[in-house]
Design an enzyme around this catalytic site. Structure first.
Site, PDB file in Angstrom:
ATOM      1  N   PRO B 256     103.028  45.281 -13.491  1.00 23.82           N
ATOM      2  CA  PRO B 256     104.457  45.329 -13.809  1.00 23.82           C
ATOM      3  C   PRO B 256     104.880  46.425 -14.781  1.00 23.82           C
ATOM      4  O   PRO B 256     106.053  46.478 -15.168  1.00 23.82           O
ATOM      5  CB  PRO B 256     104.710  43.952 -14.423  1.00 23.82           C
ATOM      6  CG  PRO B 256     103.406  43.559 -15.030  1.00 23.82           C
ATOM      7  CD  PRO B 256     102.333  44.219 -14.225  1.00 23.82           C
ATOM      8  N   CYS B 257     103.987  47.345 -15.141  1.00 20.48           N
ATOM      9  CA  CYS B 257     104.344  48.277 -16.212  1.00 20.48           C
ATOM     10  C   CYS B 257     105.542  49.165 -15.867  1.00 20.48           C
ATOM     11  O   CYS B 257     106.264  49.605 -16.741  1.00 20.48           O
ATOM     12  CB  CYS B 257     103.144  49.129 -16.615  1.00 20.48           C
ATOM     13  SG  CYS B 257     102.374  49.991 -15.246  1.00 20.48           S
ATOM     14  N   LYS B 258     105.752  49.409 -14.556  1.00 20.14           N
ATOM     15  CA  LYS B 258     106.866  50.283 -14.183  1.00 20.14           C
ATOM     16  C   LYS B 258     108.077  49.497 -13.667  1.00 20.14           C
ATOM     17  O   LYS B 258     109.086  50.082 -13.293  1.00 20.14           O
ATOM     18  CB  LYS B 258     106.410  51.264 -13.095  1.00 20.14           C
ATOM     19  CG  LYS B 258     105.292  52.199 -13.525  1.00 20.14           C
ATOM     20  CD  LYS B 258     105.882  53.485 -14.075  1.00 20.14           C
ATOM     21  CE  LYS B 258     104.896  54.342 -14.837  1.00 20.14           C
ATOM     22  NZ  LYS B 258     103.524  54.371 -14.367  1.00 20.14           N
TER      23      LYS B 258
END
Lengths: 337, 311
Positions: B256-258
């Site tokens: 989910p980092c982006k």
């Protein structure tokens, strides 16, 4: 669909088999349960499976077993439309020999006997999911992180002929008004947390084309008050030329409990979670009373071991095998090095 | 790599423990979701796309900031008719545009844009066409692939009967085992996925998890899941990890980092036109975006997402 044209009516009832899909979580839960609670106790364990009507084109739905399946359904999610809880039995043996030597024919008959008992006693009207009762036999080889298992969906062998007189998409059988009313009623049934997990039901259509859906226990109350009465069930199947597996036990129920010999059936299927009247089917079946079933000692024949072809003996039955190595902490450590 | 991941997980877990969950909305500014917004968006998804359900997960993994019966969202038995790799090859062959840019949103094309889909569907799901025999690195379990012709089969109890219903036209004697079933002319044998959405407290966004099953309904090795992920993302933004709410198995997850940045970019488009997106539509937009990562897994989400408040 191809094939449908080739088979005219009337014809013998054929049904689409149901397939199990067992999540790794179920075996992991069993592994923990065996280590922490069961030990070498190999007595039958009540478990819960999850059934749904066909939800997606173009495939059938599966019968699901999950980590929560070892817990009674009252403790897991209740009233979830995508998970109709069904009672089942797990027989987990302690070794391969015990697993191989299980008398699967007798085990299946024992489950069938329970189903018949629930039909005769009227329990089905209170809790129709008992018609879907299932059986799992397994050997959890914990040393080697493997499980061998078989699943059965016991189905009573009706000893008189079940004939299918017609079978068509519901949208073709119903008038536009009836279909619209039925669609609304089905959605209401499926939205209510009280009824959404009940896989068998009655559909009555009155002369003004309005359809209403009722529980089986209301059968007596709705007699005579309708133009058409359909015996509905959640159909896991996707074929246009035959109903799903669970119709067999439903017919047995209609015949034995309600003494019905001819009925309109409604195979309920969904598309993206909404009623799919193009692929739901309406048909008519006739099934003269079978003989000998009123004898309390009567032991009905049963079929339903998943994946076994006719003519093979139980002893030869090949298990499914699942590898649980991914849950083995030791193997995970190895990977890291 | 593994150690790095562990350290990172530990760090992330610590941060999650010591920080309070987000309660103030920063959806429009940052593309993130607060916990109440996640519940709201989840309720909306379940209402509009009823094949999705809320689930409680394993009690030992319960997150206190989420309601006990609404820990994560799941939709099961989702068909995946063909491999993402084969879709991409077709794009290349046809020189097709991968980016659907008519709305200036820069989304990748998803389901159903490729040409020869119908013919392909019949071929792909067959087990013979899958390259599952590779033994290096991937430990194939022969009994999973009962159609296979490996010699290994002889030693291992296999279920050569159960995937194939071709010769069960058994209207004959009732046997103890199988019922009468018409000839299997077009039953689809295909992979399926359970797709789940969890709330990632660290990134304050939803997070997607995939659990795959092969054509015979046996768990799919995580390595094989990569075949169903767009090659731009496989092994980069998609990793194999433990599920935050389930005890068993390894699951593929879109990292989910982006997510927040992408969501922000997507909602900026209607916002520049003066339309304020509603936060309860978050998951529809999100799932549309996720479909670019897993283009062949046909889960339900409202196709025509109207971002604005006019709907």
């Amino acid at each position: 669909m191809a094939g449908a044209g080739a088979m005219g009516f009337p014809r013998e009832l054929m049904v689409q088999r149901i397939q199990s899909l067992v999540e790794e979580g179920f075996w992991d839960a069993l592994r923990r349960h065996k280590l922490d609670v069961l030990g070498t106790d190999d007595s039958p364990i009540p478990i819960t499976g999850y059934y749904t009507p066909r939800q997606r084109r173009p495939m059938a739905s599966f019968f699901n077993l999950r980590s929560g399946s070892l817990v009674p359904p009252s403790h897991s999610s209740v009233g979830d439309r995508n998970n109709c809880p069904v009672p089942g039995t797990l027989i987990n043996t302690n070794n391969m020999r015990g697993f191989e030597n299980l008398d699967r024919e007798q085990l299946l008959k024992a489950e069938a006997k329970k189903i018949l008992h629930d039909i005769v006693s009227g329990k089905v009207e209170e809790d129709p999911s008992v018609l879907l009762r299932f059986l799992v036999t397994s050997f959890a080889d914990l040393k080697n992180w493997k499980v061998y298992y078989n699943v059965a969906f016991p189905s009573l062998v009706f000893n008189s002929r079940i004939t299918l007189l017609s079978l068509q998409p519901a949208s073709k059988v119903l008038t536009k008004e009836e279909a619209a009313s039925m669609y609304t009623s089905l959605q209401k049934w499926r939205t209510s947390s009280e009824t959404t997990v009940i896989p068998f039901f009655l559909v009555s259509i009155s002369s003004d084309s309005s359809a209403s859906i009722r529980q089986l226990k209301e059968w007596k109350a709705c007699q005579g008050n309708y133009q058409k009465l359909l015996f509905g069930f959640y159909d896991h199947g996707c074929r246009s030329d035959c109903p799903g597996w669970v119709l067999r036990n439903y017919v047995a129920f209609l015949s034995i409990r309600w003494k019905i010999e001819k009925a309109q059936i409604f195979c309920y299927r969904e598309y993206k979670g909404n009623p799919d009247l193009e692929q739901s089917l309406i048909g008519e079946a006739s099934f003269p009373s079978p003989y000998g079933w009123d004898n309390p000692e009567f032991l009905p024949d049963a079929i339903g071991w998943e994946g076994v072809k006719p003519g093979k003996g139980t002893k030869e039955m090949k298990p499914k095998e699942i590898d649980l190595q991914s849950m083995n902490p030791a193997s995970q450590d190895e990977e890291k090095q | 790599m593994q150690v790095k991941q562990k350290v990172y997980e530990f760090y992330k877990g610590t941060v999650e423990r010591v920080t309070a969950p987000r309660t103030v909305s920063a959806f429009l500014e940052k593309g993130v979701l607060s916990v109440p917004e996640f519940i709201l968006a989840g309720d909306n998804l379940v209402a509009k796309c009823p094949t999705w359900s809320w689930e409680a997960g394993d009690p030992s993994k319960r997150k206190p900031y989420l309601p006990a019966n609404k820990q994560f969202l799941v939709t099961r038995n989702v068909p995946c008719l063909r491999r993402a790799i084969s879709v991409e090859e077709e794009y290349d062959a046809a020189g097709a545009e991968v980016v659907l840019d008519e709305d200036g949103e820069g989304w990748l094309a998803t389901h159903g844009v490729q040409a020869s889909k119908t013919e392909e569907e019949e071929d792909i799901p067959s087990m013979d066409t899958l390259d599952i025999g590779r033994s290096d690195g991937i430990k194939s379990i022969p009994s999973y692939f009962s159609g296979g012709k490996d010699e290994e089969e002889e030693d291992i109890p296999d279920m050569d009967t159960y995937e194939d219903t071709g010769d069960n036209l058994a209207a004959a004697e009732p046997s103890y085992f199988i019922a009468e079933e018409p000839e299997d002319d077009n039953i689809l044998h295909t992979r399926t996925y359970d797709v789940s959405i969890t709330y990632d407290k660290y990134y304050q966004t939803p997070r997607v998890w995939l659990t795959g099953y092969d054509e015979s309904r046996m768990p799919l090795m995580p390595e094989l899941v990569f075949e169903d992920i767009s090659q731009d993302h496989a092994r980069k933004t998609v990793t194999i990890e433990d599920h935050p709410h389930l005890l068993a198995g390894k699951h593929a997850s879109v990292h989910p980092c982006k997510h927040a940045a992408v969501m922000k970019k997507i909602i900026d488009v209607p916002m520049s036109g003066g339309v304020e997106p509603e936060v309860d539509k978050y998951l529809f937009i999100f799932l549309k975006f996720i479909a670019t990562v897993i283009p062949t897994i046909e889960y339900d989400y409202t196709m025509d997402v109207d971002l604005g408040s006019t709907s």
